[in-house]
Design a protein around this motif. Sequence first.
Motif, mmCIF file in Angstrom:
data_model
loop_
_atom_site.group_PDB
_atom_site.id
_atom_site.type_symbol
_atom_site.label_atom_id
_atom_site.label_comp_id
_atom_site.label_asym_id
_atom_site.label_seq_id
_atom_site.Cartn_x
_atom_site.Cartn_y
_atom_site.Cartn_z
ATOM 1 N N ARG A 113 45.486 39.247 32.620
ATOM 2 C CA ARG A 113 43.989 39.449 33.270
ATOM 3 C C ARG A 113 43.064 38.935 32.214
ATOM 4 O O ARG A 113 41.837 38.808 32.695
ATOM 5 N N GLU A 114 43.263 39.065 31.121
ATOM 6 C CA GLU A 114 42.170 38.713 30.187
ATOM 7 C C GLU A 114 41.965 37.147 29.747
ATOM 8 O O GLU A 114 41.269 36.841 29.062
ATOM 9 N N ASP A 133 50.641 33.935 37.485
ATOM 10 C CA ASP A 133 49.555 32.935 37.749
ATOM 11 C C ASP A 133 49.231 31.992 36.735
ATOM 12 O O ASP A 133 49.023 30.721 36.682
ATOM 13 N N ARG A 143 41.184 33.283 30.087
ATOM 14 C CA ARG A 143 39.806 32.749 30.498
ATOM 15 C C ARG A 143 40.061 31.382 30.298
ATOM 16 O O ARG A 143 39.052 30.661 30.759
ATOM 17 N N ARG A 150 36.857 42.325 40.847
ATOM 18 C CA ARG A 150 37.630 40.973 40.352
ATOM 19 C C ARG A 150 38.414 40.597 41.398
ATOM 20 O O ARG A 150 39.596 40.990 41.560
ATOM 21 N N ASP A 163 47.395 39.469 27.684
ATOM 22 C CA ASP A 163 47.255 40.214 29.107
ATOM 23 C C ASP A 163 46.690 39.074 30.093
ATOM 24 O O ASP A 163 45.682 38.489 29.668
ATOM 25 N N ARG A 195 40.838 38.108 44.131
ATOM 26 C CA ARG A 195 41.418 36.873 43.846
ATOM 27 C C ARG A 195 40.794 35.534 44.123
ATOM 28 O O ARG A 195 40.917 34.830 43.698
ATOM 29 N N ARG A 250 40.918 33.157 36.567
ATOM 30 C CA ARG A 250 41.120 34.702 36.417
ATOM 31 C C ARG A 250 42.566 34.824 37.032
ATOM 32 O O ARG A 250 42.731 34.738 38.124
ATOM 33 N N PHE A 251 43.069 35.537 36.343
ATOM 34 C CA PHE A 251 44.710 35.810 36.759
ATOM 35 C C PHE A 251 44.877 37.473 37.090
ATOM 36 O O PHE A 251 44.413 37.892 36.279
ATOM 37 N N GLU A 252 46.026 37.265 37.687
ATOM 38 C CA GLU A 252 46.351 38.954 37.808
ATOM 39 C C GLU A 252 47.513 39.137 37.406
ATOM 40 O O GLU A 252 47.991 40.031 36.567
ATOM 41 N N HIS A 253 48.347 38.175 37.565
ATOM 42 C CA HIS A 253 49.932 38.432 37.137
ATOM 43 C C HIS A 253 50.349 37.033 36.042
ATOM 44 O O HIS A 253 49.672 35.985 35.973
#
Length: 837
Positions: free
Chosen positions: A602-603, A518, A605, A208, A600, A210, A512-515
């Motif tokens: 990161r989850e 985002d 969508r 995954r 979360d 960035r 698609r996020f990391e933090h």
Amino acid sequence: MEARREEGGGGEDLPAPRPLSFFLGPREEEEAEGMAGPSGRAAVMAHRDEGRDWQIEEHDGSFRKYMEAKEAKLRVQFAKKRAAVAGAGEGGIFRGVVIHVNGYTTPSHSELKDLMAEHGGSFENYFSSARVTHVICANLTDAKLKQHQKEKNPVPVVHPNWVVESIRAGRLLPFAKYVLDRIRKEPGQSVLPVAPRPAAGGGTPKKRSRAEGGDLLNNVDSFFKNSRLHFIGSWKAKIEDVMAAAASLDPPKPDPPGAAPRRVVHVDIDCFFASVAVRENPSLEGKPVAVCHSESTKGTAEISSCSYEARKFGVRAGMRISDARDLCPSLVQAPYYFEKYQEISVVLYRTLLRSSARVQPVSIDEAYLDITGLGDPREICEDIRARFLGETGCTVSCGCSHNMLLAKIATSRAKPNGVFAISSDESEAFMADLAVREIPGVGWKSSRRLEEMGVATCGDLWRLSSKTALQKSFGAKQGELIWDYSRGIDSREVKSETKRHSVGAEINWGIRFEHREDAVRTLGKLAEEVERRLRRAGIRGRCITLKLKLRKPNAPPPPKFLGHGWCDNLSRSVTLASAADDAGLIAREAVALLLRLDADPREIRGLGIQITKLDEGQPAAADASEGRARSGGQPGILDTFMKAGRRAEAAGPSSSGGGGRGESVRLSDIDVNEQKYILSMIQVRQREQSKRKHFFEGFVGRERGAARWRGDAEGDPGPREPPREPSPEPGSALAAALGQARFSHEVAAVLAGAEAKDVVEWVLRSVESDLESIWRLLRAVRSLRGGGPEATAMGAEGLEEIEGLISKSVENVYKGTLPRDVCRGVGVECDDSHDKV
DNA sequence: ATCCTCCCCTAC
DNA sequence: TAAGGTAGGGGAGGAT
């Protein structure tokens, strides 16, 4: 402009073959729940794929009916067998097997799909040598045989009995015996290894990066610019302008409703986008054309429209380009011409408004007309068609009848490029044979449920059900609608103007996020988008809803490039005291709602913001830039809090007023109104101090700790060290202390030593400026509650109290009104043990 | 009973 | 690569 796309050309590096190539519709995922063991999951989803509209429409009515009858029988026939072997082997006997069915088989195409789903295999609607492990086929045509021989690594072509008998045997039988005769003669064929691939879901973990979504994060605008669905979805709002502009045409007025039996016309441009593509590129005339984004012939780009020539090959809107090309190798891919669509749509509506004043827009290419008393319907239709064709080069089809329902159904018979009328006399006979799926309002789910009730056509519906029975299983309204519509009864009137009830913006692709930041940033963009639309429409709204798509726990990688895959859909809303249209405010509320959902990042969508409970805005001072902020027009929570605060003040010097006094206060003593008051004071101060346009601009990039909480430093990436000195503002000492606490037990110690009032103030302030800290604190407290040595610092009761307090404060702040149950929704009930701080 | 929130379904 | 949005209708279930 003439960005013609040649086929072939750009098919260089293809992304690694995706283990799951089937498409999951956005709202069709939930039923897979509990249908199969863990390893059967992916296959179950393949099964769900069956419901895609275009696949159903692939067949003409008679063939479909035949198939359905056949399937129904087989379903019963196989139910027992299935039960008998259920649980045979870990995760199903077809684990790793991916079949594609060719031609007519017994069990049917669809039944095989079910069987694969039941037993851990996968199913592909379209052949791909990269994915398919076995082609299931009862007899091979010469053409297919030839094609098969051309393949470098031919996939075994196996008789359906292999599937059936494997199930019966409860294990995967060697397929060699079942390889079709004509193929078995081919040297080497029978020794092909079974070589099952890893089960679909457990494939290679794609890294995954960035880059996957990062590009989009900063580019919400470009997403909207290129989204066809956004285009058709937001066009409705603009149609009103077109209609208004065309009102000057002084169109003929039909007889008023009630006076006479209606004459209704339904108009629809034939395969709109594809037609425009042909019009823009005359050389495409007569060729199979599909409109999609991709130039590549192999990608996962979705076809949004295709010409009738392409449909002959089975190509349908909604298919992926790679699948379509399997069906039709000569398919020509054409780009979108969004501006042209708009122009042509305007022409359409102007054309329609020359025939009747009563035009009800349905979409960019579709509308109803009431022409009662205005002349012969057929003549009017032909008139419209001729004029429109002359002006645009595109054909429209028209349906006429005595109500909207039948007019629309007539249009489907008129296509392409025709007129079809249904008279009152023949309507009943006409409906009798109509598939229930053709009833507007009966979609995929409803038709499936009807199918389960043994209903395929409207005629079946007449015979089999009583109205109340129908209403029992479909709900009062939907039941009645189906009942009436199946009989051709429809009392709706053609209405020109409608009132909007909601305004929203959402993105469910490429997220698609990391933090957490985002997500917050994207919400900010969406809020700006929503603000724009609200302002344009001159309206505001009091209810803000956050929509969230969350990857399902065991979701496999999405088949669609950057797609959302298999998700849970969640939403939370808040109702404000007064209507808002300000992006900053909307964003802030949305972020708070996100906090409530506690996802979360990161989850995530998909994200969306929707505004409801709309009021007419006062367009007077609503001119974007400034003005509004000061001139009392500030909508939303602030004024509510101010009022509440003043009320609390007037009520007397109970426990409010003061400021940071020394005495300790029981948490339960603090009134919610008091909390609001505190917040309002803080907000006022912050507004004065900081010119930040939007809350996030300060929020993003924070991480510096307590310095930011005071709202004083703009950029200040400064010393990581939070300020030691007690600031004059209440709660900041606590903020500083919390900023320093790096471990749970330190947090606990700080909290234990803090006064309740300080905690409240800190929380309220943080809600304004630093949700991340609240979130972190909440996590800390929860993980402490989970036990552990640090918890002793505060004791279980204390922690519980703090957690409740945080929850309450957040909730209270973001409810414009006094909540009924303040603790609900902020995750108090959540039992997450993950994520230690 | 009636409202509200959250959710699903449908259409284009 | 690809751009899976927008809006309305309505139901379930809980609060008032």
